[in-house]
Design an enzyme around this catalytic site. Structure first.
Site, PDB file in Angstrom:
ATOM      1  N   GLY A  11       0.852  -1.192   0.000  1.00  0.00           N
ATOM      2  CA  GLY A  11       0.000   0.000   0.000  1.00  0.00           C
ATOM      3  C   GLY A  11       0.881   1.233   0.000  1.00  0.00           C
ATOM      4  O   GLY A  11       1.688   1.436  -0.907  1.00  0.00           O
ATOM      5  N   SER A  12       0.767   2.032   1.040  1.00  0.00           N
ATOM      6  CA  SER A  12       1.529   3.286   1.084  1.00  0.00           C
ATOM      7  C   SER A  12       3.036   3.061   1.157  1.00  0.00           C
ATOM      8  O   SER A  12       3.797   3.947   0.761  1.00  0.00           O
ATOM      9  CB  SER A  12       1.073   4.152   2.260  1.00  0.00           C
ATOM     10  N   GLU A  87       3.339   1.701  11.535  1.00  0.00           N
ATOM     11  CA  GLU A  87       2.337   0.690  11.222  1.00  0.00           C
ATOM     12  C   GLU A  87       1.579   0.164  12.442  1.00  0.00           C
ATOM     13  O   GLU A  87       0.472  -0.348  12.294  1.00  0.00           O
ATOM     14  CB  GLU A  87       2.982  -0.483  10.478  1.00  0.00           C
TER      15      GLU A  87
END
Length: 183
Positions: A11-12, A87
């Site tokens: 993702g990012s 995260e």
């Protein structure tokens, strides 16, 4: 981590890793799928109006295309601290060791995967329901739609595609009345 370690970006982390790495390769993770299944109450939403962000959800027959980054041993500790702060901000993800396929070479990597028991987990939403959330959500890191569109564009730039994300981006653009850049 004597020789460093690998990190899987799905993702990012693809478009904003935020750490130094000495190798970057396309990777496949089998047995998992990329999904907008995690409420974002810190970065792309708020506790009052959560956004949705990507996580890896278990899927025995599935796979996820992404990027593997190798972190050199000299920066392993600092990178691990950075990744955990980024995260695990609300502990909605679990830190896991996974096996990636780097075009025929198997490597163990660190990945942040969904925790279906966490209250922020939102698995099972339809693409239309996801689009409604993503089109309206905004947090300290910006619009939730930007997170989705950056991910789709970054995957495409790498020659990768995720059909569900492409469809979701179309649904979000329809809600925002955004025309894709053709030039």
């Amino acid at each position: 981590m004597g020789d460093g370690f690998w990190v899987f970006g799905y993702g990012s982390l693809i478009w904003h890793p935020g750490f130094d790495f000495d190798d970057k390769r396309l990777a496949v993770l089998h047995g998992w799928r990329r999904a907008f299944c995690m409420n974002s109450v810190v970065y792309r939403g708020t506790p009052e109006a959560p956004g949705l962000v990507l996580a890896l959800d278990r899927d025995a027959g599935g796979h996820c295309l992404g990027v593997a980054y190798h972190v050199a041993s000299a920066s392993s500790a600092a990178t691990l601290d950075y990744l955990r702060e980024r995260e695990l901000v609300s502990y909605a993800y679990d830190e896991a060791r996974v096996t990636l396929d780097l075009g025929g070479e198997a490597v163990e990597a660190l990945a942040y995967v969904s925790n279906p028991a966490h209250p922020q987990y939102r698995g099972g939403l339809s693409l239309e329901e996801q689009a409604e959330v993503i089109a309206r959500a905004r947090g300290p890191r910006g619009a939730n739609a930007d997170y989705l569109l950056n991910t789709v564009e970054s995957l495409e730039a790498l020659g990768l595609s995720d059909a569900d994300l492409v469809r979701l981006a179309g649904l979000v653009r329809d809600r925002l009345k955004v025309v894709p850049n053709k030039g």
